[in-house]
Design an enzyme around this catalytic site. Structure first.
Site, mmCIF file in Angstrom:
data_model
loop_
_atom_site.group_PDB
_atom_site.id
_atom_site.type_symbol
_atom_site.label_atom_id
_atom_site.label_comp_id
_atom_site.label_asym_id
_atom_site.label_seq_id
_atom_site.Cartn_x
_atom_site.Cartn_y
_atom_site.Cartn_z
ATOM 1 N N ASN A 111 2.658 23.620 -12.190
ATOM 2 C CA ASN A 111 3.141 23.319 -13.538
ATOM 3 C C ASN A 111 4.318 24.237 -13.820
ATOM 4 O OD1 ASN A 111 3.526 22.947 -16.256
ATOM 5 N ND2 ASN A 111 1.586 23.885 -16.897
ATOM 6 N N TRP A 112 5.498 23.690 -13.675
ATOM 7 C CA TRP A 112 6.704 24.530 -13.809
ATOM 8 C C TRP A 112 7.003 24.904 -15.259
ATOM 9 C CZ3 TRP A 112 11.004 22.312 -10.023
ATOM 10 C CH2 TRP A 112 10.505 22.334 -8.715
ATOM 11 N N LYS A 113 6.346 24.249 -16.200
ATOM 12 C CA LYS A 113 6.582 24.502 -17.631
ATOM 13 C C LYS A 113 8.082 24.346 -17.935
ATOM 14 C CE LYS A 113 2.423 27.241 -17.721
ATOM 15 N NZ LYS A 113 1.603 28.252 -18.383
ATOM 16 N N HIS A 150 -2.328 20.193 -22.138
ATOM 17 C CA HIS A 150 -2.198 21.616 -21.807
ATOM 18 C C HIS A 150 -2.331 22.450 -23.086
ATOM 19 C CE1 HIS A 150 -0.537 25.436 -20.534
ATOM 20 N NE2 HIS A 150 -0.800 25.053 -19.297
ATOM 21 N N GLU A 184 -0.741 24.852 -24.144
ATOM 22 C CA GLU A 184 0.529 25.135 -24.823
ATOM 23 C C GLU A 184 0.973 23.949 -25.674
ATOM 24 O OE1 GLU A 184 2.570 26.437 -21.280
ATOM 25 O OE2 GLU A 184 1.273 28.201 -21.240
ATOM 26 N N GLU A 222 -8.752 25.514 -17.914
ATOM 27 C CA GLU A 222 -7.808 26.627 -18.057
ATOM 28 C C GLU A 222 -8.187 27.464 -19.277
ATOM 29 O OE1 GLU A 222 -3.824 25.588 -15.951
ATOM 30 O OE2 GLU A 222 -3.707 24.960 -18.032
ATOM 31 N N GLY A 246 -1.094 32.948 -17.786
ATOM 32 C CA GLY A 246 0.072 33.826 -17.806
ATOM 33 C C GLY A 246 -0.229 35.285 -18.111
ATOM 34 N N SER A 249 -3.625 32.167 -14.267
ATOM 35 C CA SER A 249 -3.394 33.329 -13.400
ATOM 36 C C SER A 249 -3.972 33.155 -12.002
ATOM 37 C CB SER A 249 -3.916 34.608 -14.065
ATOM 38 O OG SER A 249 -3.225 34.855 -15.275
ATOM 39 N N GLY A 257 0.746 27.884 -12.784
ATOM 40 C CA GLY A 257 1.961 28.059 -13.567
ATOM 41 C C GLY A 257 2.926 28.999 -12.874
ATOM 42 N N GLY A 258 2.887 30.267 -13.254
ATOM 43 C CA GLY A 258 3.859 31.241 -12.759
ATOM 44 C C GLY A 258 4.003 31.271 -11.251
HETATM 45 P P1 PGA Z 1 -0.387 30.510 -15.040
HETATM 46 O O1 PGA Z 1 -0.379 29.118 -15.868
HETATM 47 O O2 PGA Z 1 -0.729 30.161 -13.617
HETATM 48 O O3 PGA Z 1 0.998 31.042 -15.203
HETATM 49 O O4 PGA Z 1 -1.437 31.360 -15.667
HETATM 50 C C1 PGA Z 1 -1.283 28.103 -15.571
HETATM 51 C C2 PGA Z 1 -1.061 26.938 -16.506
HETATM 52 O O5 PGA Z 1 -0.758 27.169 -17.690
HETATM 53 O O6 PGA Z 1 -1.183 25.773 -16.095
#
Ligand code: PGA
Length: 251
Positions: A12-14, A97, A99, A167, A173, A213, A234-235
């Site tokens: 997930n590149w956001k 998600h 977010e 999640e 993050g 994470s 994500g990251g």
């Molecule tokens: P993260 O994000 O791996 O940076 O914690 C995961 C996500 O929000 O899908």
């Protein structure tokens, strides 16, 4: 992880990625995914979907998106429909998600309608659920997660058109994760709820990803848990080496 379910590693590149770096990352991922045991997906921002689709070609990587509108077309300025994403070559779309739930006030009913749109256009919905830190501290995790699951999954969900991503909001993050036992407890509760609603066959086949994470250093132990079938990353999906190491951990 079990042999019955092929693990999925979805990046997930956001809101990250300009063309040159995104294409280079996607090409690196595609080269690595060619020999992977796990299914691999990348979900770039909308602006890069065409370029990343071109970079990965028709190889091993599934093209994904991070959100969609519930309608197929119409007067919705700034939105993108599931029909458009399918037309652009996407096979998967993340919906719900945390977010989006937080930044855009998305509730379970809207997430469910988005998942329905994804499924109706022949794609797989990656439906995200997870508790906040206050909810975990309050002992509400299983109630919150199973409640979100019930409200966010369409009735027609099956293992082909749906993936669940657990999640914990407080793990996204932050570098923090639940213990392995805590992760397995939630994943087992999700699978039990899936069995109650859709039957054992669907529940046994549907993939439940962990997200929050996940990194090269913890991926192997997380995906070794009985009901963890891969990750939503994500990251660590923004660096080819890290994402490749997670893909390998899921093999
Ligand atoms: P993260 O994000 O791996 O940076 O914690 C995961 C996500 O929000 O899908």
């Amino acid at each position: 992880m079990t042999d019955a379910r092929r693990p999925l590693v979805a990046g997930n590149w956001k809101m990250n990625g300009l063309t040159a770096d995104g294409v280079a990352l996607a090409k690196g991922v595609a080269a690595h995914a060619a020999d992977a045991a796990a299914e691999v997906a990348v979900c770039p921002p909308f602006t890069l979907i065409g370029a990343i689709g071109g970079a990965i070609g028709s190889g091993a990587v599934v093209l994904g998106a991070q959100d969609c509108h519930t309608a197929s077309s119409g007067a919705h300025t700034g939105d993108v429909s599931a029909a458009m994403l399918a037309d652009a070559g996407c096979g998967m779309v993340i919906v719900g998600h945390s977010e989006r739930r937080t930044d855009h006030g998305e509730d379970d009913a809207l997430v469910r309608a988005k998942a329905e749109a994804v499924q109706a256009h022949g794609m797989t919905a990656i439906v995200c659920i997870g508790e906040t830190e206050a909810e975990r501290d309050g002992g509400q995790t299983l109630d919150v997660v199973t409640g979100q699951l019930a409200g966010s999954l369409p009735d027609g969900s099956d293992a082909a058109n749906t993936v669940v991503a657990y999640e914990p909001v407080w793990a996204i993050g932050t570098g923090r994760t639940p213990t392995n036992d805590e992760v397995q407890e939630v994943h087992a509760a999700i699978r039990q709820a899936l069995a109650g609603r859709f039957g054992d066959d669907v529940a046994d086949a549907m993939r439940i990803l962990y997200g929050g994470s996940m990194k090269p250093g913890n991926a192997a132990e997380l995906v070794a848990l009985a009901d963890v079938d891969g990750g939503l990353i994500g990251g660590a999906s923004l660096k080819t080496e890290d994402f490749a190491a997670i893909i390998d951990a899921c093999g």
